[in-house]
Design a protein around this motif. Structure first.
Motif, short mmCIF file in Angstrom:
data_model
loop_
_atom_site.label_atom_id
_atom_site.label_comp_id
_atom_site.label_asym_id
_atom_site.label_seq_id
_atom_site.Cartn_x
_atom_site.Cartn_y
_atom_site.Cartn_z
N GLY A 13 -1.31 3.40 14.70
CA GLY A 13 -2.15 2.56 13.85
C GLY A 13 -3.59 2.49 14.32
N THR A 14 -4.40 1.78 13.57
CA THR A 14 -5.80 1.59 13.91
C THR A 14 -5.95 0.85 15.22
OG1 THR A 14 -6.46 1.63 11.61
CG2 THR A 14 -7.95 0.51 13.10
N TYR A 28 -12.36 6.82 12.21
CA TYR A 28 -11.55 6.92 13.43
C TYR A 28 -10.26 7.69 13.16
CZ TYR A 28 -9.03 3.22 11.03
OH TYR A 28 -8.35 2.52 10.10
N ALA A 30 -6.28 7.20 13.83
CA ALA A 30 -5.30 6.17 14.22
C ALA A 30 -4.34 6.73 15.28
CB ALA A 30 -4.52 5.70 13.00
N ILE A 58 1.53 7.12 15.33
CA ILE A 58 1.18 7.68 14.02
C ILE A 58 0.23 6.75 13.26
CG2 ILE A 58 3.33 8.98 13.73
CD1 ILE A 58 4.34 6.67 11.95
N ASP A 59 -0.38 7.33 12.25
CA ASP A 59 -1.09 6.55 11.24
C ASP A 59 0.02 6.02 10.34
OD1 ASP A 59 -2.45 5.91 8.81
OD2 ASP A 59 -4.12 7.16 9.45
N SER A 60 0.06 4.73 10.10
CA SER A 60 1.24 4.19 9.42
C SER A 60 1.38 4.65 7.97
CB SER A 60 1.30 2.66 9.51
OG SER A 60 0.48 2.05 8.56
N LYS A 61 0.35 5.30 7.41
CA LYS A 61 0.53 5.91 6.08
C LYS A 61 1.62 6.97 6.14
CE LYS A 61 -3.01 9.51 6.57
NZ LYS A 61 -2.08 10.62 6.73
N GLY A 92 0.22 0.15 12.41
CA GLY A 92 -0.89 0.27 11.47
C GLY A 92 -0.78 -0.77 10.37
N THR A 93 -1.92 -1.10 9.77
CA THR A 93 -1.88 -2.14 8.72
C THR A 93 -1.34 -1.61 7.39
OG1 THR A 93 -4.15 -1.62 8.02
CG2 THR A 93 -3.88 -3.38 9.66
N ASP A 94 -1.45 -0.28 7.17
CA ASP A 94 -1.24 0.22 5.81
C ASP A 94 0.20 0.09 5.30
OD1 ASP A 94 -3.89 0.71 5.45
OD2 ASP A 94 -3.79 2.84 5.90
N ALA A 118 -4.48 -3.94 13.70
CA ALA A 118 -5.94 -4.17 13.75
C ALA A 118 -6.57 -3.47 12.57
CB ALA A 118 -6.52 -3.61 15.04
N MET A 119 -7.68 -4.00 12.13
CA MET A 119 -8.45 -3.36 11.06
C MET A 119 -9.56 -2.50 11.63
SD MET A 119 -7.16 -3.94 8.11
CE MET A 119 -8.44 -3.74 6.88
N LYS A 164 -0.60 -6.45 2.38
CA LYS A 164 -2.00 -6.15 2.70
C LYS A 164 -2.80 -6.32 1.41
CE LYS A 164 -5.11 -2.87 4.89
NZ LYS A 164 -5.31 -1.57 5.54
C1 SIN Z 1 -2.60 2.73 9.79
O1 SIN Z 1 -2.04 2.03 8.96
O2 SIN Z 1 -1.99 3.30 10.71
C2 SIN Z 1 -4.07 2.97 9.71
C3 SIN Z 1 -4.82 1.85 9.11
C4 SIN Z 1 -4.76 0.59 9.91
O3 SIN Z 1 -4.01 0.41 10.85
O4 SIN Z 1 -5.55 -0.32 9.52
#
Ligand code: SIN
Length: 312
Positions: A13-14, A28, A30, A58-61, A92-94, A118-119, A164
């Protein structure tokens, strides 16, 4: 903090992201830093109580079923240890809301699982990750805490309600009509409603997931102006186990998609409606031919996949 351990699981994640320049909050990558690097500079955390484990970076996408299964297994393992008070997951937030819903649905833990994020990347001038991690640990050791919650920007959200809602702001999450579970203020939790319910997870689901060769295929189709049933038909031709239709308003569906979905349902494909409205829940009306759920489309999809697993 009581004497028990807190397990911190990393997924990327971020919060673990790095950018080439400190003033860059969006350019950035992630999931670059390890948990130890994120936690080490936070002086207020009692590191002796923390058990650190990287599940993914990973990037959560890109979150997928393998990582979810691994996460659920690691959570089940650690929750079963008497000397563990709770779990913090850096995510990650996504897709955080999907992972939170998934873990609550399969584990419904009597101890807290606190997902934080985190954002802004870790390299930012003013990163939000460190405070979110400190707040998440505070929630994980809070007396009476249980269930899966998300902690972001000082707010505690229940897994079923959290979504989100913002692409950029640090306070990116909302619990909609339900409201947050509470707030973290200087390490103290001010509750505004009860913790997510413990003990209602799917029995044995973690073991079923671990042994599964593949997950049921459930796709989300959206009802919108000018919609046709062609997407539904194309997906059926590929082989599909279920559809979630992201319906308009109080669960209404364009007549052409509805006709295609009714046909699919008659042929044995599971179909549920979830509203595409970010607030409120579908109130079912007598005679509705397609079942409705009080979940967002992405969470309805997870619920339907788990239901299909149980039906096997
Ligand atoms: C993610 O979701 O891994 C990237 C975006 C984020 O964490 O805000």
């Amino acid at each position: 903090m009581n004497g028990k351990k807190i397990v911190v699981l990393g997924t990327g994640g971020t919060i673990a992201g790095t950018a080439p320049a400190a003033q860059d909050n969006i350019g950035y990558t992630a999931g670059q830093l390890g948990l130890a690097q994120l936690l080490e500079p936070i002086a207020s955390l009692d590191k002796h109580r923390l058990v650190i484990e990287e599940v993914a970076r990973i990037d959560s996408k890109d979150m997928g079923f393998d990582t979810w299964t691994c996460l659920a297994l690691r959570c089940a393992h650690w929750l079963a240890q008497d000397d563990v008070a709770g779990i913090v997951i850096a995510h990650g937030t996504d897709t955080l809301e999907e992972t939170a819903f998934f873990l609550q649905a399969v584990l419904a833990p009597a101890k807290p699982i606190v997902i934080t994020c985190a954002m802004r990347p870790a390299t930012a001038l003013a990163p939000d990750g460190p405070q979110n991690l400190v707040d998440a640990v505070a929630v994980a050791v809070a007396p009476g805490a249980c269930g899966v919650v998300a902690v972001c920007a000082g707010t505690v959200h229940g897994a079923f309600d959290v979504t989100k809602q913002h692409t950029y702001r640090l306070d990116a999450f909302s619990s909609g009509d339900a409201g947050p579970v509470g707030y973290v203020e200087e390490g103290c939790i001010r509750l505004s409603r009860s913790w997510p319910q413990a003990g209602t997870g799917s029995i044995g689901m973690v073991e079923i997931l671990a042994g599964a060769r593949q997950w049921p295929r459930v796709e989300i189709v959206m009802s919108h102006a000018g919609a046709t049933g062609r997407l539904v038909e194309a997906l059926r031709a590929q082989g599909i186990d279920g559809f979630v239709v992201a319906a308009t308003g109080n669960g209404t569906v364009h007549r052409e998609i509805e006709a295609a979905l009714l046909e699919a349902q008659a042929a044995g494909v599971r179909v549920v409606r979830a509203s595409r409205c970010p607030q409120g829940r579908i109130l079912e009306r007598p005679g509705d031919a397609l079942r409705a759920v009080a979940l967002s489309p992405v969470k309805a999809r997870i619920a339907l996949m788990l239901e299909l697993f149980e039906a096997c």
